[in-house]
Write a protein that holds these residues in place. Structure first.
Motif, PDB file in Angstrom:
ATOM      1  N   LYS A   1       0.831  -1.193   0.000  1.00  0.00           N
ATOM      2  CA  LYS A   1       0.000   0.000   0.000  1.00  0.00           C
ATOM      3  C   LYS A   1       0.868   1.247   0.000  1.00  0.00           C
ATOM      4  O   LYS A   1       1.734   1.418   0.858  1.00  0.00           O
ATOM      5  CB  LYS A   1      -0.912   0.012   1.229  1.00  0.00           C
ATOM      6  CG  LYS A   1      -1.862   1.203   1.280  1.00  0.00           C
ATOM      7  CD  LYS A   1      -2.759   1.139   2.502  1.00  0.00           C
ATOM      8  CE  LYS A   1      -3.692   2.335   2.557  1.00  0.00           C
ATOM      9  NZ  LYS A   1      -4.582   2.299   3.765  1.00  0.00           N
ATOM     10  N   ALA A   2       0.613   2.133  -0.971  1.00  0.00           N
ATOM     11  CA  ALA A   2       1.370   3.379  -1.054  1.00  0.00           C
ATOM     12  C   ALA A   2       1.055   4.268   0.147  1.00  0.00           C
ATOM     13  O   ALA A   2      -0.097   4.366   0.582  1.00  0.00           O
ATOM     14  CB  ALA A   2       1.043   4.109  -2.346  1.00  0.00           C
ATOM     15  N   VAL A   3       2.085   4.915   0.696  1.00  0.00           N
ATOM     16  CA  VAL A   3       1.907   5.810   1.833  1.00  0.00           C
ATOM     17  C   VAL A   3       2.608   7.132   1.537  1.00  0.00           C
ATOM     18  O   VAL A   3       3.554   7.203   0.758  1.00  0.00           O
ATOM     19  CB  VAL A   3       2.462   5.199   3.144  1.00  0.00           C
ATOM     20  CG1 VAL A   3       1.678   3.951   3.514  1.00  0.00           C
ATOM     21  CG2 VAL A   3       3.948   4.881   3.017  1.00  0.00           C
ATOM     22  N   LYS A   4       2.115   8.176   2.180  1.00  0.00           N
ATOM     23  CA  LYS A   4       2.651   9.510   1.996  1.00  0.00           C
ATOM     24  C   LYS A   4       3.491   9.921   3.194  1.00  0.00           C
ATOM     25  O   LYS A   4       3.292   9.431   4.305  1.00  0.00           O
ATOM     26  CB  LYS A   4       1.500  10.515   1.799  1.00  0.00           C
ATOM     27  CG  LYS A   4       0.724  10.317   0.509  1.00  0.00           C
ATOM     28  CD  LYS A   4       1.597  10.603  -0.702  1.00  0.00           C
ATOM     29  CE  LYS A   4       0.814  10.513  -2.000  1.00  0.00           C
ATOM     30  NZ  LYS A   4       1.692  10.779  -3.178  1.00  0.00           N
ATOM     31  N   PRO A   5       4.429  10.849   2.986  1.00  0.00           N
ATOM     32  CA  PRO A   5       5.217  11.346   4.120  1.00  0.00           C
ATOM     33  C   PRO A   5       4.430  12.329   4.966  1.00  0.00           C
ATOM     34  O   PRO A   5       3.286  12.648   4.664  1.00  0.00           O
ATOM     35  CB  PRO A   5       6.403  12.038   3.433  1.00  0.00           C
ATOM     36  CG  PRO A   5       5.868  12.462   2.102  1.00  0.00           C
ATOM     37  CD  PRO A   5       4.866  11.418   1.704  1.00  0.00           C
ATOM     38  N   TRP A   6       5.071  12.749   6.056  1.00  0.00           N
ATOM     39  CA  TRP A   6       4.554  13.745   6.986  1.00  0.00           C
ATOM     40  C   TRP A   6       3.418  13.221   7.859  1.00  0.00           C
ATOM     41  O   TRP A   6       2.504  13.953   8.236  1.00  0.00           O
ATOM     42  CB  TRP A   6       4.141  15.032   6.261  1.00  0.00           C
ATOM     43  CG  TRP A   6       5.268  15.638   5.496  1.00  0.00           C
ATOM     44  CD1 TRP A   6       5.470  15.547   4.150  1.00  0.00           C
ATOM     45  CD2 TRP A   6       6.371  16.404   6.010  1.00  0.00           C
ATOM     46  NE1 TRP A   6       6.619  16.198   3.778  1.00  0.00           N
ATOM     47  CE2 TRP A   6       7.196  16.747   4.906  1.00  0.00           C
ATOM     48  CE3 TRP A   6       6.730  16.835   7.292  1.00  0.00           C
ATOM     49  CZ2 TRP A   6       8.362  17.490   5.057  1.00  0.00           C
ATOM     50  CZ3 TRP A   6       7.895  17.583   7.434  1.00  0.00           C
ATOM     51  CH2 TRP A   6       8.689  17.902   6.332  1.00  0.00           C
ATOM     52  N   ARG A   7       3.486  11.940   8.204  1.00  0.00           N
ATOM     53  CA  ARG A   7       2.520  11.362   9.132  1.00  0.00           C
ATOM     54  C   ARG A   7       3.081  10.080   9.738  1.00  0.00           C
ATOM     55  O   ARG A   7       4.126   9.585   9.320  1.00  0.00           O
ATOM     56  CB  ARG A   7       1.177  11.103   8.454  1.00  0.00           C
ATOM     57  CG  ARG A   7       1.216  10.190   7.248  1.00  0.00           C
ATOM     58  CD  ARG A   7      -0.138   9.521   7.032  1.00  0.00           C
ATOM     59  NE  ARG A   7      -0.436   8.590   8.121  1.00  0.00           N
ATOM     60  CZ  ARG A   7      -1.554   7.843   8.186  1.00  0.00           C
ATOM     61  NH1 ARG A   7      -2.470   7.967   7.252  1.00  0.00           N
ATOM     62  NH2 ARG A   7      -1.743   7.009   9.172  1.00  0.00           N
ATOM     63  N   THR A   8       2.360   9.554  10.735  1.00  0.00           N
ATOM     64  CA  THR A   8       2.774   8.323  11.400  1.00  0.00           C
ATOM     65  C   THR A   8       2.036   7.131  10.808  1.00  0.00           C
ATOM     66  O   THR A   8       0.964   7.265  10.210  1.00  0.00           O
ATOM     67  CB  THR A   8       2.494   8.391  12.911  1.00  0.00           C
ATOM     68  OG1 THR A   8       1.075   8.482  13.125  1.00  0.00           O
ATOM     69  CG2 THR A   8       3.201   9.572  13.544  1.00  0.00           C
ATOM     70  N   TYR A   9       2.614   5.931  11.040  1.00  0.00           N
ATOM     71  CA  TYR A   9       1.999   4.678  10.607  1.00  0.00           C
ATOM     72  C   TYR A   9       2.242   3.618  11.673  1.00  0.00           C
ATOM     73  O   TYR A   9       3.356   3.486  12.188  1.00  0.00           O
ATOM     74  CB  TYR A   9       2.589   4.214   9.270  1.00  0.00           C
ATOM     75  CG  TYR A   9       2.266   5.144   8.123  1.00  0.00           C
ATOM     76  CD1 TYR A   9       1.068   5.028   7.429  1.00  0.00           C
ATOM     77  CD2 TYR A   9       3.157   6.157   7.765  1.00  0.00           C
ATOM     78  CE1 TYR A   9       0.764   5.903   6.382  1.00  0.00           C
ATOM     79  CE2 TYR A   9       2.861   7.030   6.732  1.00  0.00           C
ATOM     80  CZ  TYR A   9       1.654   6.898   6.047  1.00  0.00           C
ATOM     81  OH  TYR A   9       1.351   7.769   5.024  1.00  0.00           O
TER      82      TYR A   9
END
Length: 306
Positions: free
Chosen positions: A85-93
């Motif tokens: 799954k593609a994820v974006k920066p500037w956040r937590t996971y």
């Protein structure tokens, strides 16, 4: 309790906030090329500001989680995936056992930061985990070697659900053309008004000679009217003018002394944006006031360190 490195990518380095207090013996500071992105990654996780992270340059890093945790990704969009799954920066996971984290190639920017809740457990070298390859110092084995496939990065497991992101107001546009603020310093008065006008009115292209030590630029050459200088200490952001007249902006892994004349010093906060630029991008310079820049820095430090 670790991330197992499956693929290391072009250049993935462990970095904390840097190694300070040793430049008088020739040891440079190291630390994150994009200080803004680095500090946000730790802030998202309530880590101490100095907690060790991975600085991923140009992508290619693949990690496998062996224990649950929470990560933060900031900085460049390197086409990251968690599992498929593609994820974006500037956040937590939130990360579970067996999850795979992959960084591909840049969509915007050049350097991404991966922080883990509590920071990676790394033995410091001269008080810091910052990896400086050129000096053979810091990193997972304290010898300056970049991360490699088979390395294991230890961390403390964390099982609570955790969701945070950075407001768009604080997220830089790495695709924008940047104007770097320069504080007049060093040998500024040794350049003629004509040469200073050329420097501040020209557009410079970033050459293919870029690394953590500095960025060499291409454009209208600048000449120095003086007779040369004695080698002296070099600050972050110093703009050297070598004999060919093409400016070099010195960054985190810069040498500690140098003998080229320097027309000024790029704001450390603006160096964060420069560190996300790639070969072929263009930049310009503007003259800035020292007191104004000190005010910017004070606000920045209060936000991240108070």
């Amino acid at each position: 309790m670790s991330f197992d490195i499956i693929k290391c990518g072009m250049l993935s380095l462990l970095q904390d906030y840097g190694r300070y207090g040793y430049q008088h013996i020739g040891v440079t500071s190291g630390g994150p090329m994009d200080e803004h992105a680095f500090l946000w990654a730790n802030k998202l996780l309530d880590n101490v500001a100095n907690a060790t992270q991975i600085e991923v340059t140009f992508g290619g890093l693949v990690l496998l989680a062996t224990k649950p945790t929470v990560i933060a990704i900031t900085g460049a969009d390197l086409g990251a995936y968690i599992n498929k799954k593609a994820v974006k920066p500037w956040r937590t996971y939130n990360i579970s056992v067996g999850d795979t984290i992959m960084f591909n190639q840049p969509n915007t920017g050049l350097r991404s930061y991966l922080a883990v809740k509590g920071g990676f457990h790394v033995e410091p070298h001269l008080g810091s985990s910052a990896t400086v390859v050129r000096e053979g110092i810091g990193g997972i084995e304290r010898n300056g070697v970049k991360l490699e496939a088979g390395d294991k990065l230890k961390y403390s497991p964390y099982t609570n659900q955790y969701f945070r992101s950075v407001s768009s107001h604080f997220i830089p546009d790495y695709s924008a053309t940047i104007e770097l603020g320069v504080i007049p310093s060093y040998q500024f008065d040794g350049f003629s008004k004509h040469q200073i006008n050329i420097f501040f009115s020209s557009t410079y292209e970033i050459s293919n000679q870029i690394d953590r030590m500095g960025y060499r630029l291409k454009g209208e050459p600048i000449s120095y009217d003086g007779n040369g200088i004695i080698s002296e200490g070099i600050s972050m952001g110093a703009v050297q003018i070598p004999q060919d007249g093409q400016p070099i902006v010195l960054l985190r892994d810069r040498q500690t002394i140098g003998g080229y004349p320097k027309i000024g010093c790029v704001s450390a906060l603006d160096c964060n944006l420069l560190a996300q630029k790639r070969s072929g991008d263009t930049i310009t310079f503007k003259l800035i006031d020292l007191q104004h820049e000190q005010g910017r820095r004070c606000i920045f430090n209060r936000f991240f360190f108070d």
